[in-house]
Design a protein around this motif. Structure first.
Motif, PDB file in Angstrom:
ATOM      1  N   ILE A 197       0.852  -1.185   0.000  1.00  0.00           N
ATOM      2  CA  ILE A 197       0.000   0.000   0.000  1.00  0.00           C
ATOM      3  C   ILE A 197       0.889   1.236   0.000  1.00  0.00           C
ATOM      4  CG2 ILE A 197      -1.814   1.254   1.210  1.00  0.00           C
ATOM      5  CD1 ILE A 197      -2.713  -1.392   2.457  1.00  0.00           C
ATOM      6  N   GLU A 198       0.609   2.145  -0.944  1.00  0.00           N
ATOM      7  CA  GLU A 198       1.457   3.324  -1.141  1.00  0.00           C
ATOM      8  C   GLU A 198       0.817   4.573  -0.546  1.00  0.00           C
ATOM      9  OE1 GLU A 198       2.472   3.970  -5.246  1.00  0.00           O
ATOM     10  OE2 GLU A 198       3.389   5.919  -4.851  1.00  0.00           O
ATOM     11  N   ASN A 199       1.642   5.434   0.030  1.00  0.00           N
ATOM     12  CA  ASN A 199       1.155   6.742   0.491  1.00  0.00           C
ATOM     13  C   ASN A 199       0.875   7.645  -0.706  1.00  0.00           C
ATOM     14  OD1 ASN A 199       4.068   6.780   0.120  1.00  0.00           O
ATOM     15  ND2 ASN A 199       4.030   8.863   0.904  1.00  0.00           N
ATOM     16  N   LEU A 218      12.375   4.210  -9.429  1.00  0.00           N
ATOM     17  CA  LEU A 218      12.276   5.594  -9.896  1.00  0.00           C
ATOM     18  C   LEU A 218      11.017   5.712 -10.745  1.00  0.00           C
ATOM     19  CD1 LEU A 218      15.947   5.832 -11.176  1.00  0.00           C
ATOM     20  CD2 LEU A 218      15.094   6.808  -9.029  1.00  0.00           C
ATOM     21  N   GLU A 219      10.182   6.677 -10.420  1.00  0.00           N
ATOM     22  CA  GLU A 219       9.003   6.982 -11.258  1.00  0.00           C
ATOM     23  C   GLU A 219       9.168   8.405 -11.759  1.00  0.00           C
ATOM     24  OE1 GLU A 219       6.096   6.328  -8.152  1.00  0.00           O
ATOM     25  OE2 GLU A 219       5.358   4.545  -9.183  1.00  0.00           O
ATOM     26  N   THR A 220      10.353   8.669 -12.265  1.00  0.00           N
ATOM     27  CA  THR A 220      10.712  10.016 -12.689  1.00  0.00           C
ATOM     28  C   THR A 220      10.495  10.156 -14.196  1.00  0.00           C
ATOM     29  OG1 THR A 220      12.992   9.197 -12.749  1.00  0.00           O
ATOM     30  CG2 THR A 220      12.343  10.430 -10.805  1.00  0.00           C
ATOM     31  N   ARG A 278       3.007  15.605  -8.713  1.00  0.00           N
ATOM     32  CA  ARG A 278       3.739  15.812  -9.965  1.00  0.00           C
ATOM     33  C   ARG A 278       5.204  15.469  -9.705  1.00  0.00           C
ATOM     34  NH1 ARG A 278       2.871  21.381 -12.600  1.00  0.00           N
ATOM     35  NH2 ARG A 278       3.737  22.103 -10.601  1.00  0.00           N
ATOM     36  N   HIS A 279       5.622  14.327 -10.252  1.00  0.00           N
ATOM     37  CA  HIS A 279       6.988  13.856 -10.029  1.00  0.00           C
ATOM     38  C   HIS A 279       7.986  14.674 -10.841  1.00  0.00           C
ATOM     39  CE1 HIS A 279       5.394   9.563  -8.927  1.00  0.00           C
ATOM     40  NE2 HIS A 279       4.749  10.511  -8.301  1.00  0.00           N
ATOM     41  N   ALA A 280       9.206  14.789 -10.308  1.00  0.00           N
ATOM     42  CA  ALA A 280      10.296  15.439 -11.030  1.00  0.00           C
ATOM     43  C   ALA A 280      11.518  14.538 -10.977  1.00  0.00           C
ATOM     44  CB  ALA A 280      10.615  16.792 -10.395  1.00  0.00           C
ATOM     45  N   VAL A 311      10.632   1.649  -1.986  1.00  0.00           N
ATOM     46  CA  VAL A 311      10.626   3.119  -2.005  1.00  0.00           C
ATOM     47  C   VAL A 311      10.421   3.582  -3.435  1.00  0.00           C
ATOM     48  CG1 VAL A 311      12.004   5.208  -1.651  1.00  0.00           C
ATOM     49  CG2 VAL A 311      12.112   3.354   0.033  1.00  0.00           C
ATOM     50  N   HIS A 312       9.414   4.410  -3.651  1.00  0.00           N
ATOM     51  CA  HIS A 312       9.282   5.123  -4.917  1.00  0.00           C
ATOM     52  C   HIS A 312      10.063   6.415  -4.749  1.00  0.00           C
ATOM     53  CE1 HIS A 312       5.321   3.127  -6.492  1.00  0.00           C
ATOM     54  NE2 HIS A 312       6.376   2.369  -6.667  1.00  0.00           N
ATOM     55  N   CYS A 313      11.255   6.470  -5.334  1.00  0.00           N
ATOM     56  CA  CYS A 313      12.101   7.649  -5.151  1.00  0.00           C
ATOM     57  C   CYS A 313      11.871   8.646  -6.281  1.00  0.00           C
ATOM     58  CB  CYS A 313      13.571   7.259  -5.085  1.00  0.00           C
ATOM     59  SG  CYS A 313      14.610   8.684  -4.734  1.00  0.00           S
ATOM     60  N   ASN A 314      11.175   9.710  -5.941  1.00  0.00           N
ATOM     61  CA  ASN A 314      10.829  10.747  -6.915  1.00  0.00           C
ATOM     62  C   ASN A 314      11.036  12.103  -6.276  1.00  0.00           C
ATOM     63  OD1 ASN A 314       9.622   8.747  -8.748  1.00  0.00           O
ATOM     64  ND2 ASN A 314       8.011   8.595  -7.209  1.00  0.00           N
ATOM     65  N   ASP A 315      11.490  13.069  -7.074  1.00  0.00           N
ATOM     66  CA  ASP A 315      11.488  14.452  -6.623  1.00  0.00           C
ATOM     67  C   ASP A 315      10.100  15.017  -6.916  1.00  0.00           C
ATOM     68  OD1 ASP A 315      12.351  16.965  -5.744  1.00  0.00           O
ATOM     69  OD2 ASP A 315      14.298  16.756  -6.730  1.00  0.00           O
ATOM     70  N   LEU A 373       6.751   3.427   0.197  1.00  0.00           N
ATOM     71  CA  LEU A 373       6.916   4.846   0.554  1.00  0.00           C
ATOM     72  C   LEU A 373       7.334   5.645  -0.670  1.00  0.00           C
ATOM     73  CD1 LEU A 373       7.123   7.132   2.667  1.00  0.00           C
ATOM     74  CD2 LEU A 373       9.505   6.435   3.040  1.00  0.00           C
ATOM     75  N   ASP A 374       6.472   6.557  -1.094  1.00  0.00           N
ATOM     76  CA  ASP A 374       6.785   7.443  -2.221  1.00  0.00           C
ATOM     77  C   ASP A 374       7.277   8.774  -1.659  1.00  0.00           C
ATOM     78  OD1 ASP A 374       6.392   9.502  -4.293  1.00  0.00           O
ATOM     79  OD2 ASP A 374       5.525   7.880  -5.466  1.00  0.00           O
ATOM     80  N   THR A 375       8.508   9.150  -2.039  1.00  0.00           N
ATOM     81  CA  THR A 375       9.114  10.365  -1.469  1.00  0.00           C
ATOM     82  C   THR A 375       8.447  11.649  -1.964  1.00  0.00           C
ATOM     83  OG1 THR A 375      10.787  10.322  -3.224  1.00  0.00           O
ATOM     84  CG2 THR A 375      11.379   9.290  -1.109  1.00  0.00           C
ATOM     85  N   CYS A 376       8.022  11.659  -3.246  1.00  0.00           N
ATOM     86  CA  CYS A 376       7.307  12.830  -3.769  1.00  0.00           C
ATOM     87  C   CYS A 376       5.991  12.996  -3.023  1.00  0.00           C
ATOM     88  CB  CYS A 376       7.060  12.690  -5.274  1.00  0.00           C
ATOM     89  SG  CYS A 376       5.882  13.886  -5.961  1.00  0.00           S
ATOM     90  N   HIS A 377       5.279  11.894  -2.854  1.00  0.00           N
ATOM     91  CA  HIS A 377       3.979  11.968  -2.188  1.00  0.00           C
ATOM     92  C   HIS A 377       4.124  12.354  -0.722  1.00  0.00           C
ATOM     93  CE1 HIS A 377       2.369   8.816  -5.318  1.00  0.00           C
ATOM     94  NE2 HIS A 377       2.800   9.926  -5.876  1.00  0.00           N
ATOM     95  N   ALA A 378       5.166  11.841  -0.066  1.00  0.00           N
ATOM     96  CA  ALA A 378       5.379  12.182   1.350  1.00  0.00           C
ATOM     97  C   ALA A 378       5.614  13.688   1.492  1.00  0.00           C
ATOM     98  CB  ALA A 378       6.559  11.391   1.914  1.00  0.00           C
TER      99      ALA A 378
HETATM  100 ZN   LIG Z   1       4.640   6.184  -6.539  1.00  0.00          ZN
END
Ligand SMILES: [Zn+2]
Length: 269
Positions: free
Chosen positions: A140-142, A248-250, A221-223, A206-210, A177-182
């Motif tokens: 489950i993703e934030n 990465l979902e960049t 909005r991912h960067a 970890v979904h690592c996104n700016d 854990l999505d960093t953009c969403h957090a």
């Molecule tokens: Zn994500």
């Protein structure tokens, strides 16, 4: 996964040939959708040879697979016309993801309507976990936005976890854990790894996104890494501390993802 150097980094890719996508990025695992992320039609295999070939070829190539459930899945909602098809779609994606030997199925926490009692949403999560036959880890993703979201804020994540704790398959439910969403959801990245672990006991991915947007903006909005509003040191610290596989979902394709992975590796080493 005990040393930081061993954190594997993958990316979200097109589903037609995930193995070729992994190779083009020199990555050990990838994530993709099975079918239309915005549709209720059910999963679809676009890999030549279908599910069995994808499973066998990925195994032979040593490429790990993760499947992202469609965005429209919302098992929390009080709206029957969304919740019931969502639960069906979730089961179909569990079946499909398990048929290709995926390591996990990622699903967003969903939301209830603005004026709904969130308690109903927590209980709907419990019912979904009791009803769906989980054949692989469900992560489950934030999420970033919404005022009545189930997994934007930590207290709500805690309530979802409380609700599903009694379900027989609770051990198959994990956290992404999505960093953009957090960041955009208004959670301090300084403490989010410990905060989430205190609640869920685990971070599986970890979904690592700016983020293109400010802290607590609620926007999703991912960067590219280093190109957004998240402090680069914090982004790296989250990945390091979570010590879980990264996706990465960049924006961009293989070249951009390779650059993002190099950016991250430099900072977590
Ligand atoms: Zn994500």
């Amino acid at each position: 996964m005990s040393t930081t150097g061993s954190i594997p980094i993958g990316a979200h890719v097109d589903q037609s040939d995930p193995i070729a996508e992994a190779r083009a990025r020199e990555m050990p695992h990838v994530q993709f959708f099975l079918g239309d992320p915005q549709g209720y039609q059910g999963p679809e295999f676009r890999y030549a040879g279908g599910a069995d070939a994808l499973r066998a070829d990925a195994e032979a190539a040593g490429v790990g697979l993760y499947v992202h459930a469609p965005y429209i899945v919302n098992v929390a909602t009080t709206n029957n016309r969304i919740r019931i098809p969502s639960r069906k779609l979730l089961q179909q994606h569990v079946d499909a993801a398990s048929s290709i030997g995926a390591r996990g199925l990622i699903v967003h926490g969903g939301h209830v309507n603005k004026d709904d009692d969130p308690e109903k949403g927590f209980d709907n999560w419990r019912k979904a976990i009791e009803a769906v036959d989980l054949k692989l880890p469900l992560l489950i993703e934030n999420t970033a936005g919404g005022d009545n979201a189930m997994t934007r804020h930590l207290d709500r994540i805690g309530r979802v976890w409380d609700a599903i704790a009694s379900a027989e398959q609770a051990d198959l439910v994990g956290f992404c854990l999505d960093t953009c969403h957090a960041h955009a959801g208004g959670n301090a990245l300084e403490t989010v790894v410990d905060d989430v672990r205190r609640i869920t006991g685990r971070i599986d991915l970890v979904h690592c996104n700016d983020s293109r947007d400010e802290f607590d903006s609620g926007a999703d909005r991912h960067a590219g890494l280093g190109a957004g509003k998240v402090d680069p040191d914090l982004l790296a610290a989250v990945v390091r501390d979570a010590a879980a596989p990264v996706i990465l979902e960049t924006p961009g394709g293989a070249a951009e993802h390779r650059a993002d992975a190099a950016w991250l590796r430099d900072r977590i080493a």
